[in-house]
Design a protein around this motif. Structure first.
Motif, PDB file in Angstrom:
ATOM      1  N   UNK A 127      33.844  10.931   6.244  1.00  0.00           N
ATOM      2  CA  UNK A 127      32.777  10.621   5.293  1.00  0.00           C
ATOM      3  C   UNK A 127      31.433  10.544   5.996  1.00  0.00           C
ATOM      4  N   UNK A 128      30.414  11.069   5.342  1.00  0.00           N
ATOM      5  CA  UNK A 128      29.057  10.996   5.865  1.00  0.00           C
ATOM      6  C   UNK A 128      28.403   9.676   5.517  1.00  0.00           C
ATOM      7  N   UNK A 129      27.173   9.541   5.934  1.00  0.00           N
ATOM      8  CA  UNK A 129      26.425   8.306   5.697  1.00  0.00           C
ATOM      9  C   UNK A 129      26.330   8.014   4.202  1.00  0.00           C
ATOM     10  N   UNK A 130      26.571   6.759   3.859  1.00  0.00           N
ATOM     11  CA  UNK A 130      26.509   6.338   2.466  1.00  0.00           C
ATOM     12  C   UNK A 130      27.829   6.414   1.736  1.00  0.00           C
ATOM     13  N   UNK A 131      28.876   6.973   2.388  1.00  0.00           N
ATOM     14  CA  UNK A 131      30.206   7.058   1.798  1.00  0.00           C
ATOM     15  C   UNK A 131      31.185   6.193   2.597  1.00  0.00           C
ATOM     16  N   UNK A 132      32.135   5.577   1.914  1.00  0.00           N
ATOM     17  CA  UNK A 132      33.142   4.776   2.587  1.00  0.00           C
ATOM     18  C   UNK A 132      34.106   5.672   3.372  1.00  0.00           C
ATOM     19  N   UNK A 133      34.463   5.214   4.576  1.00  0.00           N
ATOM     20  CA  UNK A 133      35.304   6.039   5.445  1.00  0.00           C
ATOM     21  C   UNK A 133      36.771   6.045   5.029  1.00  0.00           C
ATOM     22  N   UNK A 134      37.199   5.043   4.277  1.00  0.00           N
ATOM     23  CA  UNK A 134      38.605   4.942   3.897  1.00  0.00           C
ATOM     24  C   UNK A 134      38.919   5.599   2.560  1.00  0.00           C
ATOM     25  N   UNK A 135      37.933   6.113   1.873  1.00  0.00           N
ATOM     26  CA  UNK A 135      38.127   6.862   0.624  1.00  0.00           C
ATOM     27  C   UNK A 135      37.421   8.197   0.773  1.00  0.00           C
ATOM     28  N   UNK A 136      38.130   9.152   1.338  1.00  0.00           N
ATOM     29  CA  UNK A 136      37.550  10.466   1.638  1.00  0.00           C
ATOM     30  C   UNK A 136      38.695  11.473   1.602  1.00  0.00           C
ATOM     31  N   UNK A 137      39.021  11.946   0.407  1.00  0.00           N
ATOM     32  CA  UNK A 137      40.288  12.653   0.257  1.00  0.00           C
ATOM     33  C   UNK A 137      40.238  13.721  -0.835  1.00  0.00           C
ATOM     34  N   UNK A 138      41.381  14.402  -0.956  1.00  0.00           N
ATOM     35  CA  UNK A 138      41.654  15.367  -2.032  1.00  0.00           C
ATOM     36  C   UNK A 138      40.662  16.526  -2.057  1.00  0.00           C
ATOM     37  N   UNK A 139      40.370  17.183  -0.919  1.00  0.00           N
ATOM     38  CA  UNK A 139      39.393  18.281  -0.940  1.00  0.00           C
ATOM     39  C   UNK A 139      39.840  19.428  -1.844  1.00  0.00           C
ATOM     40  N   UNK A 140      38.960  19.815  -2.757  1.00  0.00           N
ATOM     41  CA  UNK A 140      39.208  20.962  -3.634  1.00  0.00           C
ATOM     42  C   UNK A 140      38.157  22.015  -3.328  1.00  0.00           C
ATOM     43  N   UNK A 141      38.607  23.202  -2.919  1.00  0.00           N
ATOM     44  CA  UNK A 141      37.701  24.268  -2.495  1.00  0.00           C
ATOM     45  C   UNK A 141      37.777  25.421  -3.493  1.00  0.00           C
ATOM     46  N   UNK A 142      36.612  25.942  -3.866  1.00  0.00           N
ATOM     47  CA  UNK A 142      36.560  27.112  -4.740  1.00  0.00           C
ATOM     48  C   UNK A 142      35.333  27.942  -4.378  1.00  0.00           C
ATOM     49  N   UNK A 143      35.359  29.210  -4.775  1.00  0.00           N
ATOM     50  CA  UNK A 143      34.255  30.109  -4.446  1.00  0.00           C
ATOM     51  C   UNK A 143      33.272  30.170  -5.608  1.00  0.00           C
ATOM     52  N   UNK A 144      32.027  29.881  -5.315  1.00  0.00           N
ATOM     53  CA  UNK A 144      30.941  29.933  -6.294  1.00  0.00           C
ATOM     54  C   UNK A 144      30.350  31.331  -6.245  1.00  0.00           C
TER      55      UNK A 144
END
Length: 472
Positions: A127-144
């Motif tokens: 997680x980057x700044x401003x986001x909690x490190x323990x809730x950083x999950x379920x990446x969904x990737x798609x092409x725009x």
């Protein structure tokens, strides 16, 4: 009809369609102590009927690896034909800045064998700044395609704000599926604890955002927009199913939108047990209504595979109880696996009507599928309800139906259809091929089918019970 591995349970499902196959990656949950790591396994179907288990697809890491638990993500294919699997890595022994187990977005690649992947731990990021490190999950990737970029959605939480309303879907962009650049949040309603398992897809002129609400109500919801950048709006009925069907995600399979989720088990294998994480795989199909909203039902080929009609002993009938309750019950015992289809016509102003499953001969005991036009809902009830003591009044009488098994429904018309797909303790109830309610039915087995009305008049126009092959 409901897939489950012989040595465990189905957790979050990641569907991926390819060459006519629907590949159903799933988190393989083993309820063992001490708790083992979680891997991705793979089940495959070409017809939605026969599901073949291919075993472990992405093994979890060792005790010291960041992906001791390999949690939910997504699979994509790049322009050169290579495959990319993005997933959540978590190790209970590795703590983030907030003191809870750290979660990371992780990457693996493959050449086409969906059970063989090369992990790239050097590509992991948290997680980057401003986001909690323990809730950083379920990446969904798609092409725009308009933007010519890959986009990634991540379940995240802000570090500031009311504790239970910090949920946000973070967003990243990439040109090569390796280096990811942070951009503005994809969706930031400040409404829930988290928005798990997000995905977006297009049907016709509409875009849909699907997520599982990890907050007040554990259910899968969707939003609609004309553009993938929003603004997103909530339809009147914004849920895919009820409490028991969770973490549903979808894939375009042969031009159809197939959702895959799990029907949760209950502690103690009883109707009063607490819902558990993971359960049994169940497939639903989404169809687009004229106004862009989605209708959900069991895929037709599953229902059509129940080709042999068997008697219920309950003939079409009219029940009238202007100020009371009437029930009619069949004479035949319901089988372990069946499809039951009922058609109703109801008089204006009627309060309640529906089906009783696994009922006693007098209709007093059983599972009640109750349609309530005045409240605009379908609920699942049960009698007898849970007892809180030995006295006559010590029952859960103040609970109007099984908790969290309520579905909003348009019951304004005079004719409606219920379909029930049941196998063992599993059931999926479908109203008018629009509204689904999945559940477990543990305590009452066998019994009969019944029809009832309360404070009104309703006609059971037809009742059809079908089984598969020689099953009875």
């Amino acid at each position: 009809m409901f897939f489950q591995p012989p040595d465990g349970w189905v957790g979050d499902v990641i569907p991926f369609a390819r060459d006519g196959e629907l590949n159903l990656f799933y988190l393989h949950e083993r309820r063992e102590t001490p708790k083992p790591g979680t891997s991705w396994s793979l089940a495959v179907t070409r017809d939605l009927l026969d599901i073949e288990d291919h075993g472990t697809a992405l093994p979890h890491g060792t005790d010291g690896d960041a992906d001791f638990n390999a949690y939910t993500g997504s699979v994509v294919r790049d322009a050169s034909g290579g495959y990319h699997l993005f997933y959540t890595g978590q190790n209970p022994a590795v703590r983030g800045a907030d003191g809870a187990p750290l979660q990371l977005v992780m990457h693996a690649t493959g050449e086409g064998d969906l059970t063989s992947w090369t992990k790239h731990p050097e590509h992991a990021f948290g997680a980057g700044e401003g986001y909690e490190t323990a809730d950083w999950r379920d990446p969904f990737v798609f092409f725009d395609e308009p933007g010519g970029m890959w986009r990634m959605l991540v379940t995240a939480r802000h570090t500031e704000g009311p504790e239970r309303r910090r949920g946000v879907i973070a967003q990243y962009e990439s040109s090569d599926l390796v280096a990811w650049e942070r951009t503005a949040p994809f969706w930031d309603p400040r409404r829930h604890v988290a928005h798990e398992c997000p995905e977006v897809f297009a049907l016709g002129e509409w875009w849909y955002l699907v997520y599982s609400e990890f907050s007040d109500a554990f259910t899968t919801r969707y939003r609609m927009a004309r553009d993938p950048r929003g603004p997103w709006t909530a339809p009147v009925r914004d849920t895919v199913d009820g409490r028991a069907y969770y973490a549903a995600k979808s894939a375009d399979w042969n031009g159809r939108r197939i959702f895959a989720g799990w029907i949760a088990s209950r502690e103690g294998d009883t109707d009063d047990g607490a819902w558990q994480w993971a359960g049994t795989l169940s497939l639903l199909e989404a169809r687009q209504n004229a106004d862009g909203t989605l209708a959900f039902a069991v895929p037709a080929e599953i229902l059509d595979s129940f080709g042999r009609e068997v008697p219920t002993g309950l003939a079409p009938t009219v029940l009238s109880a202007p100020d009371g309750h009437r029930v009619a019950v069949g004479t035949e015992t319901l089988p372990e696996q069946y499809v039951l289809r009922a058609e109703f016509t109801v008089a204006p102003g009627s309060a309640e009507y529906g089906l009783v499953l696994h009922a006693s001969a007098d209709g007093d005991r059983g599972y009640v599928i109750r349609l309530e036009p005045r409240r605009g809902r379908m609920v699942l009830d049960r009698w007898p309800r849970r007892r809180t003591g030995d006295a006559q009044w010590q029952i859960s009488g103040d609970v109007p139906h099984l908790v969290e098994l309520e579905r909003p429904a348009d019951l304004s018309g005079g004719t409606h259809t219920l379909e029930v797909l049941a196998e063992g303790d599993l059931a999926v109830i479908v109203l008018d091929r629009q509204v689904c309610l999945s559940t477990r039915l543990y305590d009452l087995r066998g019994g009969r089918a019944g029809f009832f009305v309360t404070d009104g008049t309703a006609e059971l126009r037809g009742l059809e019970l079908r089984v598969r092959g020689d099953h009875s």
